[in-house]
Enzyme design. Sequence first.
Site, mmCIF file in Angstrom:
data_model
loop_
_atom_site.group_PDB
_atom_site.id
_atom_site.type_symbol
_atom_site.label_atom_id
_atom_site.label_comp_id
_atom_site.label_asym_id
_atom_site.label_seq_id
_atom_site.Cartn_x
_atom_site.Cartn_y
_atom_site.Cartn_z
ATOM 1 N N GLU A 74 1.035 -1.297 0.067
ATOM 2 C CA GLU A 74 0.253 -0.049 -0.060
ATOM 3 C C GLU A 74 0.990 1.448 0.327
ATOM 4 O O GLU A 74 0.535 2.072 -0.459
ATOM 5 C CB GLU A 74 -0.734 -0.256 1.083
ATOM 6 N N GLU A 76 -6.675 6.740 11.569
ATOM 7 C CA GLU A 76 -6.486 6.944 12.730
ATOM 8 C C GLU A 76 -6.078 8.189 12.618
ATOM 9 O O GLU A 76 -5.977 9.564 12.633
ATOM 10 C CB GLU A 76 -6.959 6.240 13.715
ATOM 11 N N TYR A 84 -12.831 27.855 1.022
ATOM 12 C CA TYR A 84 -13.070 26.494 0.853
ATOM 13 C C TYR A 84 -11.655 25.883 -0.089
ATOM 14 O O TYR A 84 -10.854 25.038 0.766
ATOM 15 C CB TYR A 84 -13.935 26.036 0.076
ATOM 16 N N LYS A 138 -11.232 4.709 2.830
ATOM 17 C CA LYS A 138 -10.541 3.349 1.955
ATOM 18 C C LYS A 138 -11.189 3.662 0.912
ATOM 19 O O LYS A 138 -11.569 1.811 1.681
ATOM 20 C CB LYS A 138 -9.298 3.366 2.880
#
Length: 121
Positions: free
Chosen positions: A22, A74, A54, A100
């Site tokens: 990953e 996290e 924004y 994810k």
Amino acid sequence: MTDKIILAGMEFFGFHGVFEEERRLGQKFQVDLVLYLDLAPAGCSDNIEQSVSYAEVFELVKGVMTGKSLNLLEALAEEISKVVLASLPLVEGLKVVVKKPGAPIPGNFEYMAVEINRKRI
């Protein structure tokens, strides 16, 4: 009553994850962000200086998501919350959702995600 600015479905390509593959190959992530702040001054004045851009928020989140590799969703969410609160003094609190969609888990799913809520101390 707490006012909100909502940025939903922001997409980034990053190199985060527990598994080496990953972190080497990278993958797509999605981020939803809700900023809590008083929008009355901006609503009455029509002045961006009394609100949050924004575009600026997007760039802050992009910096985290495309920056240093982290293992956990996290940790990504915490880093986003820290950067946003440190950079935007008008924001009183926020909700961060990091998704994810391509999590390396066998099975059919839309995404795996974490959600955190933080406020200014």
